[in-house]
Design a protein around this motif. Structure first.
Motif, PDB file in Angstrom:
ATOM      1  N   MET A   6      -0.055   5.322  -9.559  1.00 42.05           N
ATOM      2  CA  MET A   6       0.927   6.098 -10.296  1.00 42.05           C
ATOM      3  C   MET A   6       2.306   5.973  -9.641  1.00 42.05           C
ATOM      4  O   MET A   6       3.308   5.816 -10.316  1.00 42.05           O
ATOM      5  N   ASN A   7       2.366   6.060  -8.321  1.00 40.68           N
ATOM      6  CA  ASN A   7       3.631   5.973  -7.587  1.00 40.68           C
ATOM      7  C   ASN A   7       3.667   4.644  -6.833  1.00 40.68           C
ATOM      8  O   ASN A   7       3.350   4.578  -5.657  1.00 40.68           O
ATOM      9  N   GLU A   8       4.045   3.601  -7.551  1.00 37.64           N
ATOM     10  CA  GLU A   8       4.020   2.268  -6.958  1.00 37.64           C
ATOM     11  C   GLU A   8       5.127   2.110  -5.919  1.00 37.64           C
ATOM     12  O   GLU A   8       6.217   2.645  -6.058  1.00 37.64           O
ATOM     13  N   ASN A   9       4.827   1.342  -4.893  1.00 37.94           N
ATOM     14  CA  ASN A   9       5.804   1.020  -3.854  1.00 37.94           C
ATOM     15  C   ASN A   9       6.301  -0.397  -4.130  1.00 37.94           C
ATOM     16  O   ASN A   9       5.573  -1.370  -3.910  1.00 37.94           O
ATOM     17  N   TYR A  10       7.524  -0.527  -4.584  1.00 35.09           N
ATOM     18  CA  TYR A  10       8.043  -1.820  -5.013  1.00 35.09           C
ATOM     19  C   TYR A  10       8.317  -2.769  -3.853  1.00 35.09           C
ATOM     20  O   TYR A  10       8.592  -3.947  -4.073  1.00 35.09           O
ATOM     21  N   ASN A  11       8.217  -2.289  -2.622  1.00 32.63           N
ATOM     22  CA  ASN A  11       8.293  -3.202  -1.480  1.00 32.63           C
ATOM     23  C   ASN A  11       7.034  -4.071  -1.405  1.00 32.63           C
ATOM     24  O   ASN A  11       7.034  -5.102  -0.749  1.00 32.63           O
ATOM     25  N   HIS A  12       5.959  -3.627  -2.059  1.00 35.18           N
ATOM     26  CA  HIS A  12       4.680  -4.312  -1.918  1.00 35.18           C
ATOM     27  C   HIS A  12       4.146  -4.888  -3.215  1.00 35.18           C
ATOM     28  O   HIS A  12       2.943  -5.097  -3.373  1.00 35.18           O
ATOM     29  N   GLN A  13       5.029  -5.160  -4.153  1.00 33.98           N
ATOM     30  CA  GLN A  13       4.618  -5.851  -5.370  1.00 33.98           C
ATOM     31  C   GLN A  13       5.770  -6.713  -5.851  1.00 33.98           C
ATOM     32  O   GLN A  13       6.938  -6.377  -5.650  1.00 33.98           O
ATOM     33  N   HIS A  14       5.437  -7.825  -6.439  1.00 34.39           N
ATOM     34  CA  HIS A  14       6.441  -8.763  -6.958  1.00 34.39           C
ATOM     35  C   HIS A  14       7.439  -9.164  -5.869  1.00 34.39           C
ATOM     36  O   HIS A  14       8.625  -9.322  -6.144  1.00 34.39           O
ATOM     37  N   GLN A  15       6.937  -9.279  -4.664  1.00 32.28           N
ATOM     38  CA  GLN A  15       7.788  -9.652  -3.531  1.00 32.28           C
ATOM     39  C   GLN A  15       7.159 -10.834  -2.801  1.00 32.28           C
ATOM     40  O   GLN A  15       5.937 -10.904  -2.662  1.00 32.28           O
ATOM     41  N   ASP A  16       8.006 -11.737  -2.315  1.00 35.66           N
ATOM     42  CA  ASP A  16       7.501 -12.763  -1.413  1.00 35.66           C
ATOM     43  C   ASP A  16       7.157 -12.080  -0.103  1.00 35.66           C
ATOM     44  O   ASP A  16       7.850 -11.153   0.334  1.00 35.66           O
ATOM     45  N   VAL A  17       6.075 -12.532   0.539  1.00 30.44           N
ATOM     46  CA  VAL A  17       5.681 -11.948   1.821  1.00 30.44           C
ATOM     47  C   VAL A  17       6.736 -12.324   2.862  1.00 30.44           C
ATOM     48  O   VAL A  17       7.041 -13.495   3.071  1.00 30.44           O
ATOM     49  N   ARG A  18       7.304 -11.273   3.479  1.00 30.76           N
ATOM     50  CA  ARG A  18       8.352 -11.487   4.479  1.00 30.76           C
ATOM     51  C   ARG A  18       8.611 -10.195   5.231  1.00 30.76           C
ATOM     52  O   ARG A  18       8.149  -9.127   4.816  1.00 30.76           O
ATOM     53  N   THR A  19       9.341 -10.285   6.318  1.00 33.63           N
ATOM     54  CA  THR A  19       9.798  -9.111   7.058  1.00 33.63           C
ATOM     55  C   THR A  19      11.307  -9.231   7.196  1.00 33.63           C
ATOM     56  O   THR A  19      11.815 -10.247   7.658  1.00 33.63           O
ATOM     57  N   GLU A  20      12.016  -8.194   6.761  1.00 34.45           N
ATOM     58  CA  GLU A  20      13.479  -8.148   6.876  1.00 34.45           C
ATOM     59  C   GLU A  20      13.883  -6.832   7.501  1.00 34.45           C
ATOM     60  O   GLU A  20      13.505  -5.765   7.003  1.00 34.45           O
ATOM     61  N   LYS A  21      14.635  -6.903   8.602  1.00 35.06           N
ATOM     62  CA  LYS A  21      15.127  -5.718   9.297  1.00 35.06           C
ATOM     63  C   LYS A  21      13.982  -4.749   9.612  1.00 35.06           C
ATOM     64  O   LYS A  21      14.107  -3.538   9.428  1.00 35.06           O
ATOM     65  N   GLY A  22      12.837  -5.290   9.997  1.00 35.90           N
ATOM     66  CA  GLY A  22      11.693  -4.475  10.378  1.00 35.90           C
ATOM     67  C   GLY A  22      10.854  -3.958   9.225  1.00 35.90           C
ATOM     68  O   GLY A  22       9.868  -3.268   9.434  1.00 35.90           O
ATOM     69  N   VAL A  23      11.237  -4.259   7.992  1.00 27.90           N
ATOM     70  CA  VAL A  23      10.486  -3.809   6.811  1.00 27.90           C
ATOM     71  C   VAL A  23       9.625  -4.964   6.311  1.00 27.90           C
ATOM     72  O   VAL A  23      10.129  -6.060   6.053  1.00 27.90           O
ATOM     73  N   VAL A  24       8.319  -4.699   6.155  1.00 26.81           N
ATOM     74  CA  VAL A  24       7.380  -5.707   5.667  1.00 26.81           C
ATOM     75  C   VAL A  24       7.330  -5.624   4.144  1.00 26.81           C
ATOM     76  O   VAL A  24       7.134  -4.546   3.578  1.00 26.81           O
ATOM     77  N   TYR A  25       7.529  -6.774   3.491  1.00 26.95           N
ATOM     78  CA  TYR A  25       7.477  -6.867   2.037  1.00 26.95           C
ATOM     79  C   TYR A  25       6.280  -7.711   1.628  1.00 26.95           C
ATOM     80  O   TYR A  25       5.842  -8.582   2.367  1.00 26.95           O
ATOM     81  N   GLY A  26       5.759  -7.446   0.453  1.00 28.66           N
ATOM     82  CA  GLY A  26       4.699  -8.269  -0.111  1.00 28.66           C
ATOM     83  C   GLY A  26       3.436  -7.484  -0.373  1.00 28.66           C
ATOM     84  O   GLY A  26       3.221  -6.395   0.150  1.00 28.66           O
ATOM     85  N   ASP A  27       2.599  -8.086  -1.217  1.00 22.96           N
ATOM     86  CA  ASP A  27       1.331  -7.488  -1.614  1.00 22.96           C
ATOM     87  C   ASP A  27       0.274  -7.922  -0.605  1.00 22.96           C
ATOM     88  O   ASP A  27      -0.378  -8.951  -0.766  1.00 22.96           O
ATOM     89  N   LEU A  28       0.093  -7.124   0.438  1.00 22.43           N
ATOM     90  CA  LEU A  28      -0.813  -7.446   1.530  1.00 22.43           C
ATOM     91  C   LEU A  28      -1.953  -6.442   1.607  1.00 22.43           C
ATOM     92  O   LEU A  28      -1.800  -5.273   1.244  1.00 22.43           O
TER      93      LEU A  28
END
Length: 142
Positions: A6-28
């Motif tokens: 219900m409350n999706e975290n857009y850092n973890h969907q439709h993102q290339d897997v990467r880390t920027e400024k200490g923030v991890v992105y991607g569907d892991l």
């Protein structure tokens, strides 16, 4: 079939897997709630099984709009397939996001003492075993 939170975290969907400024992105996998996924995955086939045992949806569901009254006249035709015990008329106030009232009828028409200006309506077919079809929102009748 799509399963989402219900409350999706857009850092973890439709993102290339990467880390920027200490923030991890991607569907892991580390960000998955596997218990939530298990429950959702089990719920989908259960809902589909209920629909498979249900009669078809009511046909030609209409709300009478010729006269302005504080009542509402609904009519429909029996579904194209399945044995029907009757129908549920669902109601909710126009300000509500969920159905608030369910009225049973064995007939294919009903006059309700509720204004079509203040409520949304839908009609479901129901089998002898209580399996319910998808609800059908009425179109204006002429």
């Amino acid at each position: 079939m799509r399963i989402t939170e219900m409350n999706e975290n857009y850092n973890h969907q439709h993102q290339d897997v990467r880390t920027e400024k200490g923030v991890v992105y991607g569907d892991l996998a580390e960000f998955m709630d596997f218990e939530y996924l298990r429950k959702n995955t089990a719920m989908n086939p259960a809902s589909l099984a209920n629909l498979a045992k249900s009669p078809g949806m009511p046909q030609e569901v209409r709300v009478e709009v010729r006269s302005l009254t504080n009542g509402t006249q609904l009519s429909w035709k029996a579904p194209a397939y399945g044995k029907v015990k009757g129908y549920y008329i669902l109601m909710r106030e126009t300000t509500s996001a969920v159905w608030q009232k369910k009225i049973f009828s064995a007939s294919t028409d009903i006059k309700l003492p509720f204004s079509k200006d203040n409520y949304f309506f839908a009609v479901q077919s129901v089998s002898e075993n209580g399996n319910e079809s998808l609800p059908v929102v009425p179109l204006p009748g002429r």
